[in-house]
Design a protein around this motif. Structure first.
Motif, mmCIF file in Angstrom:
data_model
loop_
_atom_site.group_PDB
_atom_site.id
_atom_site.type_symbol
_atom_site.label_atom_id
_atom_site.label_comp_id
_atom_site.label_asym_id
_atom_site.label_seq_id
_atom_site.Cartn_x
_atom_site.Cartn_y
_atom_site.Cartn_z
ATOM 1 N N ALA A 165 0.811 -1.155 -0.091
ATOM 2 C CA ALA A 165 0.077 -0.011 0.130
ATOM 3 C C ALA A 165 0.764 1.225 0.044
ATOM 4 C CB ALA A 165 -0.852 0.008 1.303
ATOM 5 N N ASN A 166 2.070 1.278 0.678
ATOM 6 C CA ASN A 166 2.942 2.344 0.573
ATOM 7 C C ASN A 166 3.249 2.873 -0.817
ATOM 8 O OD1 ASN A 166 3.169 2.295 3.337
ATOM 9 N ND2 ASN A 166 4.539 1.313 3.692
ATOM 10 N N ASP A 167 3.295 1.918 -1.735
ATOM 11 C CA ASP A 167 3.874 2.355 -2.958
ATOM 12 C C ASP A 167 2.582 2.498 -4.157
ATOM 13 O OD1 ASP A 167 6.374 1.606 -2.021
ATOM 14 O OD2 ASP A 167 6.293 -0.186 -2.663
ATOM 15 N N GLN A 168 1.457 2.337 -3.556
ATOM 16 C CA GLN A 168 0.351 2.513 -4.479
ATOM 17 C C GLN A 168 -0.263 3.803 -4.906
ATOM 18 O OE1 GLN A 168 -2.832 -0.185 -2.917
ATOM 19 N NE2 GLN A 168 -1.688 -2.026 -3.237
ATOM 20 N N LEU A 169 0.056 4.743 -4.086
ATOM 21 C CA LEU A 169 -0.439 6.245 -4.601
ATOM 22 C C LEU A 169 0.539 6.511 -5.739
ATOM 23 C CD1 LEU A 169 -2.460 8.316 -3.639
ATOM 24 C CD2 LEU A 169 -0.648 9.113 -2.324
ATOM 25 N N GLN A 170 1.791 6.181 -5.877
ATOM 26 C CA GLN A 170 2.419 6.732 -6.869
ATOM 27 C C GLN A 170 2.301 5.989 -8.136
ATOM 28 O OE1 GLN A 170 3.327 5.644 -3.811
ATOM 29 N NE2 GLN A 170 5.502 6.013 -3.443
ATOM 30 N N GLN A 171 1.283 4.752 -8.115
ATOM 31 C CA GLN A 171 0.954 4.402 -9.205
ATOM 32 C C GLN A 171 -0.145 4.662 -9.837
ATOM 33 O OE1 GLN A 171 0.981 -0.123 -8.506
ATOM 34 N NE2 GLN A 171 2.956 0.162 -7.033
#
Length: 130
Positions: free
Chosen positions: A8-14
């Motif tokens: 989840a920590n990497d999903q906003l950037q995607q």
């Protein structure tokens, strides 16, 4: 949706830019609505008395959204319910912080970590079966 994967920590950037813009606008609209309900409009001619002043009839956290009618009419019962909601919210934030910290440490999703430790506690070497 949108092919977003990973922790989840990497999903906003995607997120695609239009979806991110829509999310930003939705958050801004909700915050502006809350501000118009709770705060007095600033009078720049007399800004020391009106800037950052709450409305007299506004109770912090009560923005009038109660579609199921759960809000108690008794003021003491409302304060008790609000305290319970704050306690539950704080507990949820601690849980979320723990999940985010776990993802930052091992770079796996929550379910990926669950599967990893299931293998560990079953006596299977998770590094050989990855």
């Amino acid at each position: 949706p949108f092919g977003i994967t990973g922790p989840a920590n990497d999903q906003l950037q995607q997120m695609p830019a239009p979806a991110f813009a829509l999310l930003t606008l939705a958050i801004a609209a909700a915050e502006l609505k809350r501000a118009t309900i709770g705060w007095v409009e600033p009078d720049f001619a007399n800004w020391t008395k009106t800037l950052w002043k709450l409305r007299d009839n506004y109770y912090p956290g009560d923005v009038g959204f109660d579609p199921l009618g759960f809000k108690p009419t008794d003021p003491q019962a409302f304060r008790n319910m609000q305290t319970r909601e704050l306690q539950n919210g704080r507990l949820a934030m601690l849980g979320w912080a723990g999940m985010c910290a776990q993802e930052l440490v091992n770079h796996k999703t929550i379910m990926g970590t669950f599967d990893f430790y299931q293998k560990v506690y079953s006596g299977i070497n998770p590094y050989e079966t990855m």
